[in-house]
Design a protein around this motif. Structure first.
Motif, PDB file in Angstrom:
ATOM      1  N   PRO A   1       7.021 -30.189  27.169  1.00 35.06           N
ATOM      2  CA  PRO A   1       7.027 -29.629  25.727  1.00 35.06           C
ATOM      3  C   PRO A   1       7.374 -30.788  24.704  1.00 35.06           C
ATOM      4  CG  PRO A   1       9.091 -29.589  27.177  1.00 35.06           C
ATOM      5  CD  PRO A   1       8.152 -30.137  27.894  1.00 35.06           C
ATOM      6  N   VAL A   2       6.818 -30.241  23.468  1.00 36.88           N
ATOM      7  CA  VAL A   2       7.010 -31.204  22.176  1.00 36.88           C
ATOM      8  C   VAL A   2       8.128 -30.517  21.193  1.00 36.88           C
ATOM      9  CG1 VAL A   2       5.794 -32.322  20.263  1.00 36.88           C
ATOM     10  CG2 VAL A   2       4.787 -32.055  22.591  1.00 36.88           C
ATOM     11  N   ALA A   3       9.032 -31.191  20.904  1.00 39.65           N
ATOM     12  CA  ALA A   3      10.106 -30.529  19.919  1.00 39.65           C
ATOM     13  C   ALA A   3      10.584 -31.931  19.056  1.00 39.65           C
ATOM     14  CB  ALA A   3      11.061 -29.694  20.776  1.00 39.65           C
ATOM     15  N   ARG A   4      11.278 -31.387  18.010  1.00 36.09           N
ATOM     16  CA  ARG A   4      11.911 -32.333  17.093  1.00 36.09           C
ATOM     17  C   ARG A   4      12.890 -33.179  17.954  1.00 36.09           C
ATOM     18  NH1 ARG A   4       8.495 -31.255  13.834  1.00 36.09           N
ATOM     19  NH2 ARG A   4       8.579 -29.374  12.552  1.00 36.09           N
TER      20      ARG A   4
ATOM     21  N   ASN B   1       1.472 -35.180  14.511  1.00 34.82           N
ATOM     22  CA  ASN B   1       0.972 -34.270  13.808  1.00 34.82           C
ATOM     23  C   ASN B   1       1.721 -33.088  14.106  1.00 34.82           C
ATOM     24  OD1 ASN B   1      -0.851 -35.868  12.643  1.00 34.82           O
ATOM     25  ND2 ASN B   1      -2.696 -35.001  13.544  1.00 34.82           N
ATOM     26  N   VAL B   2       2.131 -32.727  15.343  1.00 37.73           N
ATOM     27  CA  VAL B   2       2.786 -31.461  15.702  1.00 37.73           C
ATOM     28  C   VAL B   2       4.246 -31.645  14.966  1.00 37.73           C
ATOM     29  CG1 VAL B   2       4.021 -30.182  17.225  1.00 37.73           C
ATOM     30  CG2 VAL B   2       1.793 -30.842  17.552  1.00 37.73           C
ATOM     31  N   LEU B   3       4.894 -32.757  15.198  1.00 34.93           N
ATOM     32  CA  LEU B   3       5.996 -32.860  14.798  1.00 34.93           C
ATOM     33  C   LEU B   3       6.251 -33.086  13.105  1.00 34.93           C
ATOM     34  CD1 LEU B   3       7.353 -35.406  17.023  1.00 34.93           C
ATOM     35  CD2 LEU B   3       7.720 -33.285  16.977  1.00 34.93           C
ATOM     36  N   ASP B   4       5.033 -33.752  12.553  1.00 29.12           N
ATOM     37  CA  ASP B   4       5.118 -33.717  10.880  1.00 29.12           C
ATOM     38  C   ASP B   4       4.702 -32.743  10.254  1.00 29.12           C
ATOM     39  OD1 ASP B   4       6.135 -36.306  11.308  1.00 29.12           O
ATOM     40  OD2 ASP B   4       4.188 -37.523  11.032  1.00 29.12           O
ATOM     41  N   HIS B   5       3.706 -31.814  10.866  1.00 32.61           N
ATOM     42  CA  HIS B   5       2.929 -30.929   9.993  1.00 32.61           C
ATOM     43  C   HIS B   5       3.089 -29.378  10.478  1.00 32.61           C
ATOM     44  CE1 HIS B   5       1.085 -34.155   8.212  1.00 32.61           C
ATOM     45  NE2 HIS B   5       0.593 -34.648   8.989  1.00 32.61           N
ATOM     46  N   THR B   6       3.950 -29.138  11.565  1.00 33.52           N
ATOM     47  CA  THR B   6       4.061 -27.713  11.972  1.00 33.52           C
ATOM     48  C   THR B   6       5.485 -27.251  12.041  1.00 33.52           C
ATOM     49  OG1 THR B   6       4.096 -28.197  14.221  1.00 33.52           O
ATOM     50  CG2 THR B   6       1.804 -28.255  13.352  1.00 33.52           C
TER      51      THR B   6
ATOM     52  N   GLU C   1      -4.329 -32.660  24.990  1.00 34.62           N
ATOM     53  CA  GLU C   1      -4.292 -31.184  24.234  1.00 34.62           C
ATOM     54  C   GLU C   1      -2.961 -31.167  23.871  1.00 34.62           C
ATOM     55  OE1 GLU C   1      -7.491 -28.424  26.979  1.00 34.62           O
ATOM     56  OE2 GLU C   1      -5.110 -28.358  27.358  1.00 34.62           O
ATOM     57  N   VAL C   2      -2.727 -30.720  22.629  1.00 35.77           N
ATOM     58  CA  VAL C   2      -1.535 -30.374  22.089  1.00 35.77           C
ATOM     59  C   VAL C   2      -1.507 -28.989  21.181  1.00 35.77           C
ATOM     60  CG1 VAL C   2       0.449 -31.266  20.505  1.00 35.77           C
ATOM     61  CG2 VAL C   2      -0.975 -32.902  21.686  1.00 35.77           C
ATOM     62  N   ASP C   3      -0.841 -28.121  22.042  1.00 35.51           N
ATOM     63  CA  ASP C   3      -0.479 -26.713  21.417  1.00 35.51           C
ATOM     64  C   ASP C   3       0.570 -26.912  20.266  1.00 35.51           C
ATOM     65  OD1 ASP C   3      -2.153 -25.813  23.375  1.00 35.51           O
ATOM     66  OD2 ASP C   3      -0.476 -25.223  24.523  1.00 35.51           O
ATOM     67  N   ASP C   4       0.399 -25.962  19.146  1.00 35.68           N
ATOM     68  CA  ASP C   4       1.469 -25.946  18.192  1.00 35.68           C
ATOM     69  C   ASP C   4       1.434 -24.482  17.733  1.00 35.68           C
ATOM     70  OD1 ASP C   4      -0.005 -25.884  15.639  1.00 35.68           O
ATOM     71  OD2 ASP C   4      -0.143 -27.938  16.106  1.00 35.68           O
ATOM     72  N   ALA C   5       2.522 -24.166  17.031  1.00 37.21           N
ATOM     73  CA  ALA C   5       2.573 -22.629  16.364  1.00 37.21           C
ATOM     74  C   ALA C   5       1.664 -22.506  14.991  1.00 37.21           C
ATOM     75  CB  ALA C   5       3.942 -22.367  16.193  1.00 37.21           C
ATOM     76  N   SER C   6       1.317 -23.525  14.360  1.00 35.08           N
ATOM     77  CA  SER C   6       0.760 -23.321  13.226  1.00 35.08           C
ATOM     78  C   SER C   6      -0.985 -23.117  13.134  1.00 35.08           C
ATOM     79  CB  SER C   6       0.551 -24.742  12.410  1.00 35.08           C
ATOM     80  OG  SER C   6      -0.075 -24.694  11.255  1.00 35.08           O
ATOM     81  N   PRO C   7      -1.416 -22.078  12.448  1.00 35.39           N
ATOM     82  CA  PRO C   7      -2.834 -21.607  12.372  1.00 35.39           C
ATOM     83  C   PRO C   7      -3.709 -22.687  11.634  1.00 35.39           C
ATOM     84  CG  PRO C   7      -1.660 -20.233  10.686  1.00 35.39           C
ATOM     85  CD  PRO C   7      -0.848 -21.247  11.558  1.00 35.39           C
TER      86      PRO C   7
ATOM     87  N   GLY D   1      -5.182 -17.466  19.235  1.00 28.02           N
ATOM     88  CA  GLY D   1      -4.946 -15.915  18.756  1.00 28.02           C
ATOM     89  C   GLY D   1      -3.734 -16.322  17.673  1.00 28.02           C
ATOM     90  N   GLU D   2      -2.754 -15.465  17.700  1.00 29.40           N
ATOM     91  CA  GLU D   2      -1.577 -15.604  16.581  1.00 29.40           C
ATOM     92  C   GLU D   2      -0.556 -16.295  17.371  1.00 29.40           C
ATOM     93  OE1 GLU D   2      -0.242 -11.742  15.585  1.00 29.40           O
ATOM     94  OE2 GLU D   2      -2.195 -10.652  15.783  1.00 29.40           O
ATOM     95  N   ASP D   3      -0.816 -17.230  18.277  1.00 24.62           N
ATOM     96  CA  ASP D   3       0.149 -18.039  18.842  1.00 24.62           C
ATOM     97  C   ASP D   3      -0.280 -19.926  18.251  1.00 24.62           C
ATOM     98  OD1 ASP D   3       1.437 -16.573  20.248  1.00 24.62           O
ATOM     99  OD2 ASP D   3       0.235 -16.710  22.034  1.00 24.62           O
ATOM    100  N   GLY D   4      -1.138 -19.834  17.268  1.00 25.27           N
ATOM    101  CA  GLY D   4      -1.177 -20.971  16.778  1.00 25.27           C
ATOM    102  C   GLY D   4      -2.536 -21.761  17.217  1.00 25.27           C
TER     103      GLY D   4
END
Length: 127
Positions: free
Chosen positions: A9-12, A48-53, A73-79, A113-116
């Protein structure tokens, strides 16, 4: 599909050095220069995930032997897709995707999909 050699996982508050250590351990047989390239791609995509999503993500690193390549590969919740060379964080930022583009054979973004989205980069490890 090859199972990931790193899946975390990636989180703050995530420790970037711990992420890089996990990558180093998983790819110990990779040459030093290729390992450095993969670590840099991991660092930029996770940053990028931590700074922009808004939220969390997931990092996966996959390795194939023939041809030798590493997929990050890095998933995030932002579209929103990454923006090449620009950042809302200031004029001295926004070069992460430029760095990823210069290091990797290819990179891109897939909607989930709707998950980013999933941002990925392929780093060759031949030669």
């Amino acid at each position: 599909m090859t199972p990931p050699v790193v899946d975390m996982p990636v989180a703050r508050g995530v420790s970037m050095s711990a992420l890089r250590r996990s990558v180093t351990t998983a790819l110990a047989s990779l040459g030093e220069d290729h390992l450095y390239d993969v670590q840099l791609v991991v660092t930029e995509l996770v940053a990028n995930v931590l700074d922009h999503t808004p939220g969390t993500g997931r990092l996966r690193v996959l390795r194939s032997a023939n041809p030798c390549q590493v997929v990050v590969e890095v998933d995030d919740a932002s579209p929103s897709a990454p923006v090449y060379g620009r950042s809302r964080l200031g004029e001295h930022r926004g070069r992460g995707i430029v760095v990823v583009d210069n290091i990797s054979r290819e990179w891109g973004c897939r909607a989930r999909g709707e998950d980013g989205k999933t941002v990925f980069a392929v780093v060759d490890c031949t030669g």
